[in-house]
Each structure stands twice: as C-alpha cells, then as structure tokens.
Scaffold this motif. Structure first.
Motif, short mmCIF file in Angstrom:
data_model
loop_
_atom_site.label_atom_id
_atom_site.label_comp_id
_atom_site.label_asym_id
_atom_site.label_seq_id
_atom_site.Cartn_x
_atom_site.Cartn_y
_atom_site.Cartn_z
N CYS A 75 1.45 -2.93 1.71
CA CYS A 75 1.24 -3.12 3.15
C CYS A 75 1.96 -2.05 3.97
CB CYS A 75 1.72 -4.50 3.58
SG CYS A 75 0.59 -5.84 3.11
N ASP A 76 3.12 -1.61 3.50
CA ASP A 76 3.90 -0.62 4.24
C ASP A 76 3.48 0.81 3.94
OD1 ASP A 76 5.63 -2.48 5.57
OD2 ASP A 76 6.64 -2.79 3.65
N LYS A 77 2.73 1.00 2.89
CA LYS A 77 2.33 2.34 2.50
C LYS A 77 1.43 2.96 3.56
CE LYS A 77 0.42 4.81 -1.50
NZ LYS A 77 -0.25 4.65 -2.81
N LYS A 78 1.68 4.22 3.91
CA LYS A 78 0.93 4.86 5.00
C LYS A 78 -0.13 5.83 4.51
CE LYS A 78 4.78 4.51 8.26
NZ LYS A 78 4.16 3.42 9.01
N ALA A 79 -0.22 6.06 3.22
CA ALA A 79 -1.25 6.96 2.67
C ALA A 79 -1.93 6.27 1.50
CB ALA A 79 -0.62 8.28 2.23
N HIS A 80 -3.26 6.32 1.48
CA HIS A 80 -4.04 5.69 0.42
C HIS A 80 -5.08 6.68 -0.08
CE1 HIS A 80 -2.35 1.80 1.67
NE2 HIS A 80 -2.56 2.22 2.91
N GLU A 81 -5.35 6.61 -1.36
CA GLU A 81 -6.35 7.50 -1.94
C GLU A 81 -7.38 6.66 -2.69
OE1 GLU A 81 -6.69 11.63 -4.54
OE2 GLU A 81 -4.75 10.72 -4.15
N GLY A 82 -8.65 6.94 -2.43
CA GLY A 82 -9.71 6.17 -3.07
C GLY A 82 -10.25 5.10 -2.13
N SER A 83 -11.17 4.30 -2.65
CA SER A 83 -11.81 3.27 -1.83
C SER A 83 -11.02 1.97 -1.88
CB SER A 83 -13.24 3.04 -2.32
OG SER A 83 -13.25 2.70 -3.70
N GLY A 84 -11.24 1.13 -0.84
CA GLY A 84 -10.58 -0.15 -0.81
C GLY A 84 -10.58 -0.72 0.60
N PHE A 85 -9.70 -1.70 0.83
CA PHE A 85 -9.62 -2.34 2.14
C PHE A 85 -8.26 -3.02 2.29
CE2 PHE A 85 -11.53 -5.33 -0.82
CZ PHE A 85 -10.81 -6.49 -0.62
#
Length: 589
Positions: A75-85
């Motif tokens: 929840c706190d992570k500010k960078a995501h890689e790949g698909s999701g929600f």
C-alpha cells in the motif's frame, strides 16, 4: 427552562439516532459477502488493502501470488511495474493498469475515493444460490421432468456381471507388474526446464536397459486373451473426483448434451472421492453412470502420478471408447468419430500437441524403436478414441508405461509431462499404426497488449495469448475445447455482465472466436456460464461440496473473491503453433 430542556432532549435523541444508524451500517457491512461491493456513499473513509499484481498485462489477468510480507508493504509503495490494481475497502478497486512502470501509492489512491470515486470500480458480487436448480435446466427441453437425455446405462444383472469380471482383470494387473518388473532399476530423474538429464547427457546403464526391456516383454507375455464377452458398445469414459475435477467433468457432460449427443457416459471416481447418492441421481438424468475406479494392488511408491486414465480405459465397460479429460469440452456430437475411416483402420484416433518430441535415447533402446518410428510430432491426450478389441495389446503396453513415472519422464521433457505420449507410444512400440488428426492443434484466447520501457519511451505491441487448446474434426470444424489452464471453473460472478471473456480470438487464423463458433451457439461463453450456474446451485453438487468440505477437508476454491479474472495463458513464440518449434515462450531480449 422548558425550552432548554426540550432542546437538550432533541440533541440526545439526535445523538442516539446517529449511534443506532452507525451500528446498523456497521452490521450491514459485516454481513456483506466478502468481495461484494457495499453501497457505501461518498464521505466514508476508504483504506488500502493491497496492491494486486496480475499477469498477461491485464488488470483482470490471473492474480500473481506474492509473499505476505510483500503484500503488507504494497500500500505504501510508490512505484509499481506490470499490470494490476489497488484493492480498497468497501469492495472497491482503483488504478487498474496494464503493463509498464507506474508511479502512484495505493494508500493515497484509495484514500481519495472518500470524496472522488472517478476511475474506481466495485468488485462484482459473487454468485449466491437462492434455491436449488436442476442440471438439465439450461438444456433444450430441459427441466426436472426431462427424459430426452435419460440415456443412462441400464444397471442390469448383465452389466453388473461384466463389471465384476472387469474388476477381476484389473486385480491381475498389479501382480503381473510385480512379477515382470525387475527390482533395482534406478529412478529416472524428473526433467526440469533448466535441469534435463537428456540435455546433460545422462544415459541409463546398459544392464538396466536390458532389465527394463525384459520386464516389458514379460508383462506383455502375461497378458490374458481379449475377453470376448467383457466389453460391448460405444461410449465416453472420463475421470472425475474432488472439487477440482468433478465440476469440469459434469460441465463436460452438459456440453455434450447441448451438442445433441446421446452417447452414454461412464464417470469414474476413486474410492475416496465417490459422490453422494443425490449427485449420482442427478447425473443419471444426463445419461451418466457413476463408477468406482479401484487402486491397483501395488505399493504406493510404484503407482506413479499418471496411471489412472490407462486403468480407466481398461475398467470401462465399452469396447469402443472416447476417452475424455474432464476439461476437454465437445462442441458437437462426437459419435461420428467411431465411423472415421482412419479410426476403423487402426483402432485408434488421436490429436496433435504443439511441439516436437523430446524422447530420451534410453526409450529407443529399451523398446527397440527408432526416432523415425516414433515420429516428430507429439500427442495431446485430452481426447483419445480407442477400440479395445483392436488395441488389446497396446492397452497392456499403455498400462505398463503408466505404472510409476519412468516412462512418462523418458517420453517428454518439462513441456506437457504426463501420460500423453504413452498413448501413441503403446501402438508404435508394437509396430502398429497410429491415426493422428489431419489438423494441427489451435488455440483460443485473447490479444494482449504488452509494453516495454525503452530509454525515453514505452514500446507497446499486441500478442496472442492462448488459454484453451482447440482440436478439430476430420472436416476441419471445431470439435473440442480443451480448457487445460482454467481449473477454478465455479468462481462465478452473480451476473454474466461481470464475466471476463477468455475466448476472443481463435488462432490460427486470428479471427473472432464468437464468429467462428456461430455454427454451434450464439455465444459459447454465455452457455458455459449458464451451465456453471446450474451446476453450482444444483442440490446434488451442493451435497457433494458439503461432503468434501466436512469429511475430506477439500479446500479447493469454488467461490469468487474479487474480480472474475482471466485464466493463465501462453504467449506463443512467433505466434506459430504448427509443431515446428520446441518452446512456448517468447525469449526475453
């Protein structure tokens, strides 16, 4: 004075009313089914539950498992890689993204939903059965009083006598194997993608090759003559059992009856997976006879993982059998296969798999065959037509090769391990011909948008991702959909509108799946959804669920949580599926 007292009473009443309403709202929220969107209005606090990573560059793709420590911090992570929600409280999801690199915090994205629901969606409500349905409700002319599909085998004394005789034949397989099979043969190593004994050059010692050759010969020599009075007629045999394999087996029969087939079906269950009488009675209306598949009288460590289909073939009361995997769904009546010229000539009919053979050299030495004898193409055993009178000795070879894991591992590498190559091999090692379909295997799936970050731009392109094998009839029409990637068939939304379509493209040639299937149905996926609802809410199946949950602790999931997601799929190398390559996956650059 009096006015002040009245004002105070009004304030107290307002406070009490507010508390009552708050408690009522809390109780409603607690009673809501997990994953269902409660209708919480604007102004309610929304918190982040987790970032959910998905596959296939699609936020509705299959969920990718993540360790709990990673989920807790997502929840706190500010960078995501790949698909999701982002999964939020109150049954909400937001920031549904495809492939690429994304910068946002799910905590902040969920928090803003308190006043602004733009870009968010509610999870669909899971299916809830409000009453009992009949398995025949969705069929043409269906209903509890339907007799059109009542083609069940008559459990007459003749059939009972034949079944008893078949059990005697089955009982002899284990002792025959123990007598023929030498002790001390080393275990054939499991073949992994990055650890394959064939690629590494390991070979079985010559003395062990000779022992295995002698054991195979001795097992065949101990085979009884074909029992003339034991088997008769034509029909379909399949294996069911547990909450993983029983649903697709029953859905398979519903698909068969939708196609207008009246072929009788024998559905086999292992002793520990037998259904309750209510489900047996429901299946009888569909022309299904439930049978118990006994275990061979062998030590557990010798039985292997893949022997049940070979045993089932021997146990079926039919002389001519269409052996179906529970998840290989017929799109048209397959009865005409028993009249196919190639089948009549050889006593068998099989279908191709995607890749070249990867047989270990030891197998050629043991069986005294060559690579030319075995052929370049591989077989897919989701559907096999087998004449036991013609193929009695190949059936013995099939039984032998499916006891233990040695032959399954010698016949194929990590791609598609199992019993599949033993079916054509059982004929070929005896010098008998194998009839293979004239058509290569196809695939049904979706076009997926794949993106990759370059130096200062994101490069995107579409690729086909298949999730279902497609096998064809001799005239080139679609005959079977082998749904071999999707196992959780009953995780259903309440409405079909929330169903995520998995069959959009038929490849080759890349046309619309729905248009290609129009000759069979206006909408195959809607038919499939309706059949699944009928099964999920039928009394017999619900009794089976209760039995499996309470007595056998069967925890296989059958309830929808979150979105109705896509099944896993494969992206084919060069989008070619004609057997001219060895791998499935696109290589990473």
């Amino acid at each position: 004075g009096a006015a002040g007292g009245a004002a105070r009473l009004a304030v107290y009443a307002a406070v009490i009313l507010g508390l009552v309403l708050a408690v009522a709202a809390l109780l409603r929220q607690q009673r809501a089914p997990r994953g269902a969107a409660d209708e919480q209005g604007i102004g309610a606090e929304v918190r982040c539950i987790a970032w959910r990573q998905t596959g296939q560059c699609d936020p509705l793709g299959p969920l990718i498992w993540q360790p709990s420590r990673k989920v807790r911090g997502s929840c706190d992570k500010k960078a995501h890689e790949g698909s999701g929600f982002c999964e939020c409280s109150h049954g909400l999801a937001t920031n549904l993204v495809g492939c690429g690199k994304h910068r946002f915090s799910c905590k902040e994205a969920c928090r803003r939903l308190k006043y602004d629901r733009t870009g968010s969606v509610y999870f669909p409500r899971p299916l809830r059965c409000t009453g009992y349905t009949s398995l025949t409700d969705q069929l043409p002319g269906g209903g509890e009083n339907n007799t059109l599909y009542d083609v069940a085998l008559d459990p007459s004394p003749t059939l009972k006598g034949r079944v008893a005789a078949i059990k005697a034949v089955l009982a002899g397989v284990g002792p025959r194997y123990l007598t023929a099979h030498p002790r001390g043969i080393p275990e054939v190593p499991k073949r992994e993608r990055n650890d394959d004994f064939v690629e590494e050059g390991w070979r079985m010692p010559e003395e062990d090759v000779e022992k295995m050759r002698g054991a195979f010969r001795a097992f065949l020599e101990s085979a009884p003559e074909y029992p003339e009075e034991l088997y008769e007629g034509r029909g379909i045999a399949m294996l069911a059992g547990g909450l993983k394999y029983t649903p697709p087996a029953i859905l398979n029969v519903l698909s068969l009856r939708r196609a207008g087939s009246l072929l009788p079906v024998e559905m086999f269950f292992l002793p520990e997976e037998l259904p309750p009488q209510s489900l047996v009675d429901d299946l009888k209306l569909l022309g299904v006879t439930c049978r118990k598949l006994p275990h061979l009288t062998l030590p557990r460590e010798m039985q292997g993982r893949f022997g049940n289909k070979a045993i089932l073939l021997l146990a079926s009361s039919f002389e001519e059998v269409l052996l179906l995997d529970s998840d290989s769904f017929p799109m048209q009546d397959p009865a005409f296969l028993f009249e196919d010229a190639h089948y009549r000539e050889t006593g068998n009919l099989m279908w191709h798999d995607y890749w070249f053979n990867t047989i270990a050299p030891d197998f050629y030495k043991i069986m005294n065959v060559t690579r030319e004898d075995m052929g370049e193409r591989t077989c897919e055993s989701g559907q096999v037509v087998f004449n036991k009178r013609v193929g009695w000795m190949p059936l013995q070879a099939l039984l032998f090769m499916n006891i233990g894991n040695a032959y399954a591992r010698m016949l194929t590498n990590y791609m598609g391990q199992g019993d599949k190559e033993t079916f054509p091999a059982a004929f070929k090692v005896l010098g008998m011909p194998v009839a293979m379909s004239d058509y290569s295997v196809g695939s049904a799936g979706r076009m997926m948008k794949f993106c990759r970050d370059r130096w200062w731009w994101t490069e995107c392109h579409e690729k086909f991702a298949g999730n279902t094998m497609v096998q064809y009839a001799p005239d080139g029409s679609v005959l079977f959909l082998h749904v071999n990637f999707e196992k959780t068939l009953l995780r259903l939304p309440e409405k079909f509108e929330h169903w995520t379509r998995r069959w959009m493209v038929l490849y080759p040639p890349g046309n619309s799946f729905r248009e290609e299937m129009a000759a069979f149905s206006d909408d195959v996926e809607r038919d499939s959804y309706e059949d699944r609802v009928s099964l999920r809410c039928s009394k017999g199946f619900r009794d089976y669920v209760a039995l499996r949950r309470s007595r056998f602790r069967d925890t296989f999931p059958i309830d929808l949580v979150g979105f109705h997601t896509l099944p896993p799929g494969m992206v084919f190398q060069g989008q070619q599926m004609d057997g001219t390559y060895r791998g499935w996956f696109d290589e990473e650059e």
